[in-house]
Design an enzyme around this catalytic site. Structure first.
Site, PDB file in Angstrom:
ATOM      1  CE1 TYR A  41     -25.963 -15.654  37.229  1.00  0.00           C
ATOM      2  CE2 TYR A  41     -27.413 -13.996  38.226  1.00  0.00           C
ATOM      3  CZ  TYR A  41     -27.028 -15.049  38.003  1.00  0.00           C
ATOM      4  OH  TYR A  41     -28.148 -16.242  38.129  1.00  0.00           O
ATOM      5  CB  CYS A  42     -23.551 -13.394  31.730  1.00  0.00           C
ATOM      6  SG  CYS A  42     -21.801 -12.811  31.704  1.00  0.00           S
ATOM      7  CD  GLU A  43     -21.331 -20.094  32.656  1.00  0.00           C
ATOM      8  OE1 GLU A  43     -20.786 -20.933  33.441  1.00  0.00           O
ATOM      9  OE2 GLU A  43     -22.749 -20.006  32.732  1.00  0.00           O
TER      10      GLU A  43
END
Length: 180
Positions: free
Chosen positions: A68-70
């Site tokens: 995951y990221c932003e």
């Protein structure tokens, strides 16, 4: 071969929450360290996108790996890199940590953390460019060089992956971790 986002490559925030409660997932945050320090999903390991190529597959091919990221863009790039390297049981958190927060799930991080470094860079660079243009039209045409200089710096950052303005901003007292 370019991997595209498919339903089978995504995991929802609710599905991830359940998997984390059952300890059935290896969760990897592919954002930058300052973003991770500001807020991350509990139990997540940090491996910035620039370092994803160095990740080793889990010992068991049954281990589900969730990235995951932003918002999901960088983790999709990480997904594509790892999928090409043969990682099995790989998922990408749909909507990233933004969706996770929208769903009301817990995050860990610094209370009252400053804006992310990238937002600070965007605000600073945009302000300098706008100031150079306004002063160039109203005071002296030489101020256009300020806008050009900032634009050149952003071009260098995009091509090299090293943002000198971000490195400078990270040295400011409000961007340093407490106790340093």
């Amino acid at each position: 071969m370019i991997t595209t986002t498919t339903e089978s490559s995504l995991i929802s925030a609710a599905e991830l929450h359940n998997a984390l409660q059952q300890r059935q997932v290896l969760l990897i945050d592919v954002r930058e360290p300052n973003e991770y320090n500001n807020a991350h999903i509990p139990g997540a390991l940090l491996c910035p996108l620039a370092n994803v190529q160095e990740l080793e597959p889990p010992c068991s091919s049954d281990t589900r790996v969730v990235l995951y990221c932003e918002s999901g863009r960088r983790s999709q790039m990480a997904y594509e890199i790892l999928a090409r390297r043969g990682f099995q049981n790989l998922k990408n958190l749909e909507g990233g940590i933004q969706r996770w927060k929208q769903m009301g799930y817990a995050v860990r991080g610094a209370a009252n953390a400053p804006l992310s470094i990238m937002r600070q860079v965007q605000i600073t660079a945009g302000s300098l460019i706008l100031t150079g243009v306004i002063l160039g039209f109203t005071v002296n045409a030489g101020f256009f060089f300020l806008s050009g200089f900032v634009g050149l710096g952003m071009l260098f950052a995009g091509l090299s992956g090293r943002c000198l303005l971000a490195q400078l901003l990270m040295r400011l007292p409000f961007n340093r971790p407490k106790g340093k």
